[in-house]
Enzyme design. Structure first.
Site, mmCIF file in Angstrom:
data_model
loop_
_atom_site.group_PDB
_atom_site.id
_atom_site.type_symbol
_atom_site.label_atom_id
_atom_site.label_comp_id
_atom_site.label_asym_id
_atom_site.label_seq_id
_atom_site.Cartn_x
_atom_site.Cartn_y
_atom_site.Cartn_z
ATOM 1 N N LYS A 118 3.329 -1.408 -0.539
ATOM 2 C CA LYS A 118 4.465 -2.263 -0.838
ATOM 3 C C LYS A 118 4.031 -3.709 -1.030
ATOM 4 O O LYS A 118 4.799 -4.512 -1.523
ATOM 5 C CB LYS A 118 5.581 -2.115 0.199
ATOM 6 C CG LYS A 118 5.205 -2.158 1.654
ATOM 7 C CD LYS A 118 6.499 -2.062 2.454
ATOM 8 C CE LYS A 118 6.466 -1.253 3.708
ATOM 9 N NZ LYS A 118 6.022 -1.961 4.903
ATOM 10 N N LYS B 253 -6.790 -6.239 5.994
ATOM 11 C CA LYS B 253 -5.796 -7.324 6.058
ATOM 12 C C LYS B 253 -6.462 -8.671 6.314
ATOM 13 O O LYS B 253 -5.985 -9.695 5.840
ATOM 14 C CB LYS B 253 -4.709 -7.023 7.092
ATOM 15 C CG LYS B 253 -3.796 -5.897 6.650
ATOM 16 C CD LYS B 253 -2.466 -5.885 7.376
ATOM 17 C CE LYS B 253 -1.555 -4.791 6.783
ATOM 18 N NZ LYS B 253 -0.336 -4.567 7.564
ATOM 19 N N LYS C 182 -4.240 3.397 -2.324
ATOM 20 C CA LYS C 182 -2.931 3.925 -1.924
ATOM 21 C C LYS C 182 -1.834 3.031 -2.506
ATOM 22 O O LYS C 182 -2.040 1.823 -2.698
ATOM 23 C CB LYS C 182 -2.819 4.037 -0.403
ATOM 24 C CG LYS C 182 -2.378 2.789 0.298
ATOM 25 C CD LYS C 182 -1.837 3.035 1.697
ATOM 26 C CE LYS C 182 -1.330 1.704 2.232
ATOM 27 N NZ LYS C 182 -0.388 1.744 3.289
HETATM 28 P P1 ATP Z 1 1.570 -2.458 3.401
HETATM 29 O O1 ATP Z 1 0.994 -1.785 2.219
HETATM 30 O O2 ATP Z 1 2.432 -3.618 3.101
HETATM 31 O O3 ATP Z 1 0.592 -2.685 4.499
HETATM 32 P P2 ATP Z 1 2.703 0.080 3.796
HETATM 33 O O4 ATP Z 1 3.244 0.370 2.444
HETATM 34 O O5 ATP Z 1 1.469 0.776 4.241
HETATM 35 O O6 ATP Z 1 2.590 -1.469 4.007
HETATM 36 P P3 ATP Z 1 3.970 0.550 6.339
HETATM 37 O O7 ATP Z 1 5.202 -0.040 6.878
HETATM 38 O O8 ATP Z 1 2.702 0.056 6.905
HETATM 39 O O9 ATP Z 1 3.904 0.373 4.777
HETATM 40 O O10 ATP Z 1 4.020 2.119 6.432
HETATM 41 C C1 ATP Z 1 5.150 2.881 6.716
HETATM 42 C C2 ATP Z 1 4.808 4.342 6.647
HETATM 43 O O11 ATP Z 1 4.615 4.742 5.289
HETATM 44 C C3 ATP Z 1 3.532 4.764 7.375
HETATM 45 O O12 ATP Z 1 3.732 6.012 8.015
HETATM 46 C C4 ATP Z 1 2.519 4.899 6.289
HETATM 47 O O13 ATP Z 1 1.506 5.789 6.626
HETATM 48 C C5 ATP Z 1 3.381 5.437 5.160
HETATM 49 N N1 ATP Z 1 2.819 5.105 3.855
HETATM 50 C C6 ATP Z 1 2.650 3.874 3.360
HETATM 51 N N2 ATP Z 1 2.115 3.917 2.125
HETATM 52 C C7 ATP Z 1 1.940 5.240 1.847
HETATM 53 C C8 ATP Z 1 1.427 5.951 0.727
HETATM 54 N N3 ATP Z 1 1.000 5.313 -0.344
HETATM 55 N N4 ATP Z 1 1.410 7.299 0.762
HETATM 56 C C9 ATP Z 1 1.862 7.958 1.853
HETATM 57 N N5 ATP Z 1 2.352 7.348 2.943
HETATM 58 C C10 ATP Z 1 2.401 6.009 2.956
#
Ligand code: ATP
Ligand code: LTN
Length: 333
Positions: free
Chosen positions: A200, A115, A197
Site C-alpha cells: 500500500k 523500512k 509484493k
Molecule cells: P506496507 O506495504 O505499507 O508496509 P502492507 O501493505 O504490508 O503495508 P500491512 O498493514 O502491513 O500492509 O499488512 C496487513 C496484512 O496484509 C498483513 O497480514 C500482511 O501480511 C497482508 N499483506 C500485505 N500485503 C500483502 C500482499 N501483497 N499479499 C498478501 N498479503 C499481504
C-alpha cells in the site's frame, strides 16, 4: 480457548489505502475463519506511527478500516474488533517483552531493514521495536493462530521465540502461537514488478490496486499489468511470475480454482485474460465500497463497535498482563 474454540488474532495497520493484497492475504481470510475461532481483530494504530503519519489522516483511516472490516464481512458481534491504542495492555506487555528480546534479533528483521532503507531520515526506536509490540498483541490473547500474509512470517516466528523464552524463564504463561498462511494469495505481487509484493505504500500507484479504486482505474491497472512474452495463461510462478500473480488474484476474487481459471482461458490471449481479471475484481469491490461508505456515515454505530470491542479485548488482555506482572515480581497491591 472459549466455547471449545481456539483463539485467533490478527491486525492491519491503518496506513495508506488498503490494496487487494491486504484483502486477499489478510481480510478475506479473517472473514472465512471467524466462525471457527474466538477472534480478535485489531486496527494497529500503534504500529502505524512507527512511520510518520498525518494525524488527521490517521484518525480518518482508523474509522475507514473499521468500516472496511465490517463491509468485507467481519461480524463485530461475534469477534472483538478494536483499536490497539484503546487497550493499554499492549504497550505495557511490550515493555516487559522488550527485556526478553535481543537487539541483534531486531536488527536482523527483514522489514526493519527494508523500512530503515525507505525511511532513512526516521529510523526510530519504534520501528525497531515493531516486532515486540506485535508479539505483545498476539501473546496477550493466548492466541493459537495468526492469519497473515507471508511477509509477516518472521514476525510471528519471533513472537513464538519470545513466548517460549518467557515460558522457560518462569513457567508456562503464554500460548505459543502459529502463523496461518492460505494456499492461494499469501503473497500478491506488484502488477508492474511481480518480483515485489504489492504494497500500500509502493512508489508507483499503478502497480497496486486499491480497495477504493473505481472500476475504470481497476481495469486500466490490470490492462497494464506486466506479463511475459509467451501467450499461455498458465500458473508457473518461476517462469511466469506476472501471469501467475494474475491467476492468484482471479482465483481469490471468483472462488474458482487455479486449474479452472487456466482451463477458462486456454487458447485465449493475455488481453482477454487481463480484462477478465480486472472485471472480476471491480465487480466484487463495488458493493464493498458502497457498504463501507454507508457505515462511515453512521459514526455512532462505529464508535459503539469500538467501545464494545475494546472492553472485550481489555478483559482478556488484563488477565494475561496480571499473570506476567506477578511472575516477573512486580509488587501488587
Ligand atoms: P506496507 O506495504 O505499507 O508496509 P502492507 O501493505 O504490508 O503495508 P500491512 O498493514 O502491513 O500492509 O499488512 C496487513 C496484512 O496484509 C498483513 O497480514 C500482511 O501480511 C497482508 N499483506 C500485505 N500485503 C500483502 C500482499 N501483497 N499479499 C498478501 N498479503 C499481504
Ligand atoms: N504487522 C502486521 C500488523 C499487525 C499484526 C499484529 C498482525 C500488528 N499486530 C498481530 C498479526 C498479529 C502487518 O500486517 N503488517
Amino acid at each position: 480457548m472459549k466455547d471449545g474454540k481456539k483463539t485467533l488474532y490478527s491486525a492491519v495497520q491503518p496506513t495508506n489505502n488498503l490494496t487487494i493484497g491486504n484483502y486477499i492475504g489478510a481480510i478475506r481470510n479473517f472473514v472465512a475463519l471467524q466462525k471457527d475461532y474466538d477472534c480478535y481483530f485489531a486496527i494497529a494504530n500503534m504500529h502505524a506511527i512507527t512511520v510518520r503519519q498525518n494525524p488527521a489522516e490517521l484518525r480518518q483511516r482508523t474509522l475507514s478500516l473499521l468500516a472496511l472490516y465490517i463491509a468485507c464481512g467481519l461480524n463485530p458481534e461475534k469477534s472483538a474488533v478494536y483499536v490497539q491504542s484503546h487497550v493499554p495492555a499492549h504497550a505495557e506487555l511490550c515493555w516487559v517483552l522488550n527485556t526478553f528480546t535481543y537487539v541483534g534479533e531486531m536488527e536482523r528483521m527483514t522489514q526493519f531493514k527494508d523500512k530503515s532503507a525507505r525511511h532513512a531520515e526516521n529510523i526510530n526506536m519504534g520501528l525497531m521495536d515493531y516486532p515486540v509490540l506485535m508479539a505483545a498483541d498476539i501473546l496477550l490473547y493466548q492466541t493459537d493462530v495468526v492469519p497473515v500474509g507471508l511477509d509477516q512470517r518472521q514476525h510471528v516466528e519471533i513472537a513464538r521465540d519470545i513466548a517460549q523464552r518467557f515460558n522457560n524463564a518462569f513457567s508456562p504463561t503464554f500460548t505459543v502461537p502459529e502463523a496461518l498462511f492460505m494456499k492461494v494469495g499469501a503473497k500478491i505481487c506488484d502488477l508492474l514488478d511481480p518480483s515485489k509484493k504489492m504494497s500500500k505504500s509502493a512508489e508507483n500507484v499503478n502497480g497496486s490496486v486499491f480497495l477504493s479504486d473505481d472500476k475504470d482505474t481497476v481495469i486500466r491497472k490490470f490492462k497494464r499489468a506486466v506479463t511475459d512474452s509467451g501467450n499461455e495463461v498458465k500458473y508457473d510462478p518461476e517462469n511466469k511470475a506476472g501471469v501467475s500473480n494474475l491467476l492468484s488474484v482471479y482465483s481469490a476474487f471468483t472462488g474458482k480454482s487455479i486449474a479452472e481459471a487456466e482451463a477458462e482461458f486456454a487458447g485465449r490471449g493475455y488481453g482477454d485474460f487481463k480484462l477478465a481479471v480486472g472485471e472480476a475484481v471491480a465487480d466484487k469491490l463495488a458493493p464493498v465500497q458502497a457498504e463501507q461508505a454507508r457505515l462511515l456515515a453512521d459514526k455512532d454505530y462505529l464508535n459503539g463497535v469500538l467501545k464494545d470491542g475494546a472492553a472485550r479485548a481489555c478483559r482478556t488482555a488484563e488477565k494475561t498482563l496480571a499473570k506476567v506482572y506477578k511472575k516477573i515480581g512486580f509488587y501488587q497491591i
